[in-house]
Each structure stands twice: as C-alpha cells, then as structure tokens.
Design a protein around this motif. Structure first.
Motif, mmCIF file in Angstrom:
data_model
loop_
_atom_site.group_PDB
_atom_site.id
_atom_site.type_symbol
_atom_site.label_atom_id
_atom_site.label_comp_id
_atom_site.label_asym_id
_atom_site.label_seq_id
_atom_site.Cartn_x
_atom_site.Cartn_y
_atom_site.Cartn_z
ATOM 1 N N PRO A 76 -59.688 7.154 40.615
ATOM 2 C CA PRO A 76 -58.639 8.563 40.318
ATOM 3 C C PRO A 76 -58.382 8.707 41.358
ATOM 4 N N LEU A 77 -56.911 9.642 40.838
ATOM 5 C CA LEU A 77 -56.336 10.250 41.793
ATOM 6 C C LEU A 77 -56.730 11.469 42.869
ATOM 7 N N THR A 78 -58.004 11.504 42.862
ATOM 8 C CA THR A 78 -58.421 12.960 43.829
ATOM 9 C C THR A 78 -59.420 11.855 44.702
ATOM 10 N N THR A 79 -59.514 10.836 44.683
ATOM 11 C CA THR A 79 -60.293 9.837 45.825
ATOM 12 C C THR A 79 -59.250 10.207 47.117
ATOM 13 N N ASP A 80 -60.561 10.295 48.656
ATOM 14 C CA ASP A 80 -59.640 10.869 49.523
ATOM 15 C C ASP A 80 -58.981 9.913 49.883
ATOM 16 N N TRP A 81 -59.041 8.705 50.796
ATOM 17 C CA TRP A 81 -57.734 8.702 50.564
ATOM 18 C C TRP A 81 -56.250 8.450 49.578
ATOM 19 N N VAL A 82 -56.683 8.294 48.067
ATOM 20 C CA VAL A 82 -55.358 8.119 47.538
ATOM 21 C C VAL A 82 -54.774 9.901 47.092
ATOM 22 N N LEU A 83 -55.831 11.021 47.725
ATOM 23 C CA LEU A 83 -54.802 12.264 47.564
ATOM 24 C C LEU A 83 -54.270 12.287 48.786
ATOM 25 N N MET A 84 -54.741 12.323 49.619
ATOM 26 C CA MET A 84 -54.417 12.247 51.095
ATOM 27 C C MET A 84 -52.934 11.353 51.500
ATOM 28 N N SER A 85 -52.845 10.255 50.559
ATOM 29 C CA SER A 85 -51.904 9.730 50.851
ATOM 30 C C SER A 85 -51.336 10.486 49.976
ATOM 31 N N LEU A 86 -51.045 10.769 48.910
ATOM 32 C CA LEU A 86 -50.346 11.305 48.137
ATOM 33 C C LEU A 86 -49.535 12.584 48.445
ATOM 34 N N ILE A 87 -50.808 13.280 49.101
ATOM 35 C CA ILE A 87 -50.340 14.722 49.289
ATOM 36 C C ILE A 87 -48.966 14.326 50.957
ATOM 37 N N LEU A 88 -49.515 13.133 52.231
ATOM 38 C CA LEU A 88 -48.770 12.703 52.930
ATOM 39 C C LEU A 88 -47.091 12.154 52.135
ATOM 40 N N PHE A 89 -47.453 11.872 51.337
ATOM 41 C CA PHE A 89 -46.144 10.798 50.649
ATOM 42 C C PHE A 89 -44.941 12.402 50.163
ATOM 43 N N MET A 149 -53.556 3.051 53.024
ATOM 44 C CA MET A 149 -53.509 1.819 51.919
ATOM 45 C C MET A 149 -54.027 0.154 51.915
ATOM 46 N N VAL A 150 -53.617 -0.037 53.329
ATOM 47 C CA VAL A 150 -54.427 -0.706 53.651
ATOM 48 C C VAL A 150 -55.981 -0.703 53.641
ATOM 49 N N THR A 151 -56.336 0.143 54.526
ATOM 50 C CA THR A 151 -58.163 0.439 55.058
ATOM 51 C C THR A 151 -58.866 1.239 53.592
ATOM 52 N N LYS A 152 -57.542 2.183 52.799
ATOM 53 C CA LYS A 152 -58.419 3.059 52.359
ATOM 54 C C LYS A 152 -59.674 3.620 52.005
ATOM 55 N N MET A 153 -59.238 4.557 53.885
ATOM 56 C CA MET A 153 -59.806 5.343 54.589
ATOM 57 C C MET A 153 -59.249 6.230 54.176
ATOM 58 N N THR A 154 -59.644 7.408 54.893
ATOM 59 C CA THR A 154 -58.499 8.882 55.171
ATOM 60 C C THR A 154 -58.317 8.813 57.217
ATOM 61 N N PRO A 155 -57.559 9.980 57.713
ATOM 62 C CA PRO A 155 -57.777 10.051 58.419
ATOM 63 C C PRO A 155 -59.424 10.643 60.197
ATOM 64 N N GLY A 156 -59.711 11.083 58.734
ATOM 65 C CA GLY A 156 -61.040 11.347 59.471
ATOM 66 C C GLY A 156 -62.066 10.358 59.209
ATOM 67 N N GLN A 157 -62.154 9.524 58.522
ATOM 68 C CA GLN A 157 -62.855 8.508 58.537
ATOM 69 C C GLN A 157 -63.000 7.500 59.365
ATOM 70 N N TRP A 158 -61.563 7.207 60.048
ATOM 71 C CA TRP A 158 -61.251 6.285 60.963
ATOM 72 C C TRP A 158 -62.004 6.628 62.075
ATOM 73 N N LEU A 159 -61.436 8.360 62.843
ATOM 74 C CA LEU A 159 -62.342 9.232 63.155
ATOM 75 C C LEU A 159 -63.982 8.381 63.523
ATOM 76 N N GLN A 160 -64.505 8.944 62.556
ATOM 77 C CA GLN A 160 -66.382 8.498 62.071
ATOM 78 C C GLN A 160 -66.636 7.146 62.731
ATOM 79 N N LEU A 161 -66.053 6.797 63.014
ATOM 80 C CA LEU A 161 -66.091 5.405 63.167
ATOM 81 C C LEU A 161 -65.825 4.649 63.716
ATOM 82 N N MET A 162 -64.794 5.631 65.099
ATOM 83 C CA MET A 162 -65.129 5.274 66.608
ATOM 84 C C MET A 162 -65.927 6.025 67.149
#
Length: 162
Positions: A76-89, A149-162
């Motif tokens: 879905p276009l509403t998937t977190d990483w897709v939606l954030m990618s679209l907004i940023l794009f 696009m590569v990780t299929k995660m948002t920046p917020g999700q990356w930060l949670q992994l750190m």
C-alpha cells in the motif's frame, strides 16, 4: 518477470536522476569557482540542457515505476517507508523547478557577462548561493529516499535500531 523489469527501470531511473543530477551540480559548482563567465556560461548551458533532457524525465519515470511497483507487489502507498519516500520525493521535487530556473538565470548572467566583457557581480553570487543550498537540501533528501528504498524503513525506524 514484469515486476523485475519494472524494478530494473526504476533503479536505472534512480541512477540517472541521482547521477546526472549530482554530476551537473558538481560541474556547475566547479565552473562557478573559476569565476570565469565564459567557463560558467559553457558549463551552465550543458547543465541546463542535460537536467531538462535526462534528469527531469528520470524523475517522472522514477515516480511512475515506483507507483507501478507498489501495485504489482501489493504494497500500500500508506506503508510507512513508501509514504515517507513519496512525501520526501515531492518535497525534493518542489525544489527542482526553482533549481532549474536558477540554473537558467546563472546561465543568462554568465552569458551576459561574456557578451559585455564584464565580471560576475554580487547578483550572480547571490543567485548561486541560493541554487547551491537548494541543491544541498535536495541531495540530502535524495540520500534519505535511496536509503529508505534499500532498507524499506523510515528514518525513525533506523534510529530505533541504534
């Protein structure tokens, strides 16, 4: 096979969008550092041409194939990483038209200086600074989009992994 073909076109469009965009950006920076209106006019003419003929169409191909990939994969276009990618794009894209217009202004200013045998003035430097910083913002956004696009995660999700 259709999915992989569309994904291939999507990746190639990303390479063209990022590669030609970054290349033209760096060439115009290097030309502007010479402060030589003749060099700047020549490089800016090529930058404007290639950004119009290659980089801009690659952006449209990128968005079309990205949408097609979501449809083919059922994401879905509403998937977190897709939606954030679209907004940023679209944010990065909203910087693109002003950048193109500023490049044309830089070209015109340099060409006028060549024709008059003049040096570039403070107006050129002001337009250049505006163009430069819009480019910095745009490319930072592109780096984040590619990472999503590569990780299929948002920046917020990356930060949670750190």
């Amino acid at each position: 096979m259709l999915y992989l073909s569309v994904k291939y076109v999507h990746v190639i469009a990303a390479i063209f969008l990022f590669g030609f965009g970054m290349g033209s950006y760096l060439y115009l920076i290097a030309a502007s550092r010479t402060a030589n209106p003749q060099v700047i006019a020549h490089v800016a003419k090529m930058v404007v041409r290639y950004d119009a003929w290659i980089t801009t169409p690659a952006g449209f191909i990128q968005i079309a194939t990205g949408y097609w990939l979501t449809r083919l994969s059922g994401v879905p276009l509403t998937t977190d990483w897709v939606l954030m990618s679209l907004i940023l794009f679209f944010i990065v894209g909203s910087l693109w038209l002003p950048v193109l217009l500023l490049q044309k202004r830089l070209l015109g200013m340099a060409a006028d200086a060549v024709q008059c045998g003049a040096r570039l003035d403070a107006d050129y430097r002001a337009v250049y600074r505006q163009w430069f910083w819009m480019g910095v913002c745009g490319f930072l956004g592109m780096f984040v989009i590619v990472l999503m696009m590569v990780t299929k995660m948002t920046p917020g999700q990356w930060l949670q992994l750190m």
